[in-house]
Scaffold this active site. Structure first.
Site, short mmCIF file in Angstrom:
data_model
loop_
_atom_site.label_atom_id
_atom_site.label_comp_id
_atom_site.label_asym_id
_atom_site.label_seq_id
_atom_site.Cartn_x
_atom_site.Cartn_y
_atom_site.Cartn_z
N SER A 139 0.83 -1.20 0.00
CA SER A 139 0.00 0.00 0.00
C SER A 139 0.87 1.25 0.00
O SER A 139 1.65 1.46 -0.92
CB SER A 139 -0.96 -0.04 1.19
OG SER A 139 -1.99 0.89 1.06
N ASP A 293 -8.35 -6.02 -5.01
CA ASP A 293 -8.07 -4.71 -4.41
C ASP A 293 -8.83 -3.62 -5.15
O ASP A 293 -8.70 -3.47 -6.36
CB ASP A 293 -6.56 -4.46 -4.48
CG ASP A 293 -6.10 -3.27 -3.66
OD1 ASP A 293 -6.90 -2.35 -3.41
OD2 ASP A 293 -4.91 -3.26 -3.27
N HIS A 322 -7.93 -5.27 -0.56
CA HIS A 322 -6.72 -4.56 -0.16
C HIS A 322 -6.26 -4.98 1.23
O HIS A 322 -5.07 -5.12 1.50
CB HIS A 322 -6.97 -3.05 -0.20
CG HIS A 322 -5.75 -2.23 0.03
ND1 HIS A 322 -4.73 -2.14 -0.89
CD2 HIS A 322 -5.38 -1.45 1.08
CE1 HIS A 322 -3.76 -1.34 -0.43
NE2 HIS A 322 -4.15 -0.92 0.77
#
Length: 348
Positions: A139, A293, A322
């Site tokens: 991320s 995601d 995610h």
């Protein structure tokens, strides 16, 4: 009860003062402190160092718990693993702990590039490390991984961005805007001049609910994955997992990270030319999006991977979206480990 941002909750880590950090946006942090967790031993020629940056809301603790250990590719018996908490995450210098005139809503704007320059100073000046066997992060940690590979191409031998992009998209910028608004529209936020996180409980709850919708996936709920994690219903999952996760966090810390996340962009090195920026990378790169995601979908990651020399596209199959980064899907983490072992076996 230990405070949320403490050694008791997130340790062990060391606080290292890297000195005066001039920021890309023009601000200055006079005494920038980085919270650093290390595992393993640096070898004689300092060639076995691995850097792990942290993601939005996360600290070094979850990285240790999910990705590091003798059963993982990131094995402390083989590598010296340095996990650096990003500026603004609550452990390193952040809005809630800097004090003085820069505290709270007056915290200066920090970019991904500022984190990476701070980490570079830490590694070179405090550890004497001039070569990284691997940079790996998820991320916002992936954003930092890309920045490392573009900014310091000769230092980074291998890079593994998980569930993140090199240049944030307009779509993701808007997603993040809703997360910010969930917090700032709470009357208790008071333009960032609240007393404690409890004063912004309604905003933090909205923030958690939006993360529930976007952070997981439609498949996650359709397949009742929340039940497999011990929650009888989606509502119970929100109340028992998502809200308690965000409730103790400092809102200004979250907003500082969100602003940074929205503006992650390696093309700033090349006048907005993404292909030129990614073309600077010399590291062997495995691009690893998570298949469901909704923040950083595989298609966005694939478009970038095509521009990176010596790279491979290695999507991770999971229904957890995610937030599969949290380690909720053991098979997804096993896939990550398999890819990392292969990447680490490639000649530098």
């Amino acid at each position: 009860m230990a405070s949320y941002y403490s050694q008791e909750v997130h340790g062990p880590y060391h606080m290292i003062n890297i000195g005066r950090l001039e920021l890309a946006e023009g601000g200055v942090i006079e005494n920038c402190e980085l919270a650093v967790a290390t595992r393993g031993t640096l070898n004689a020629d300092k060639s076995n160092a691995i850097l792990i940056p942290t993601w939005y809301s996360g600290t070094s603790k979850i990285m240790e718990q999910v990705y590091v250990g003798p059963d993982h590719a990131l094995d402390p018996s083989k590598y010296f693993i340095v996990i650096v908490n990003q500026i603004g995450n609550g452990l390193s210098t952040s809005p809630h702990n800097i004090g003085g005139t820069l505290g709270g809503p007056n915290f200066p704007k920090v970019r991904i590039s500022d984190d990476v320059r701070a980490q570079h100073r830490l590694l070179t000046e405090f550890f004497g490390i001039t070569s990284l066997a691997l940079v790996v992060g998820g991320s916002m940690g992936a954003q930092q991984t890309y920045e490392w590979a573009v900014r310091y191409p000769d230092m980074v031998k291998r890079a593994a961005p998980l569930a993140g992009t090199a240049c944030n998209t307009e779509h993701d910028f808007l997603f993040t805007e809703t997360l910010e608004e969930g917090i700032t529209t709470d009357p208790g936020f008071r333009d960032g001049r609240y007393g404690t996180a409890v004063d912004v409980a309604v905003g933090l709850r909205r923030h958690a609910e939006m993360w529930t919708v976007m952070g997981w996936s439609t498949e996650f709920f359709r397949l009742n994955r929340h039940q497999a994690l011990g929650f009888a219903s989606a509502d119970a999952f929100v109340e028992g997992f998502m809200v308690p996760y965000f409730a103790p966090m400092d809102p200004n810390n979250l907003l500082a990270m969100a602003w940074k996340w929205q503006r992650g962009d390696v093309s700033l090195h090349t006048g907005g030319d993404k292909a030129a920026a990614l073309g600077r990378i010399k590291a062997k790169v495995f691009v690893m999006p998570f298949s469901t995601d909704m923040f950083f979908p595989p298609s966005d990651c694939l478009a970038e991977q095509a521009l990176i020399p010596n790279s491979a596209f290695r999507p991770i199959t999971t229904v957890d979206g995610h937030l599969g980064l949290f380690g909720t899907d053991a098979d997804a983490i096993a896939q990550v480990d398999l890819n990392l072992r292969e990447l680490l076996a490639l000649p530098a």
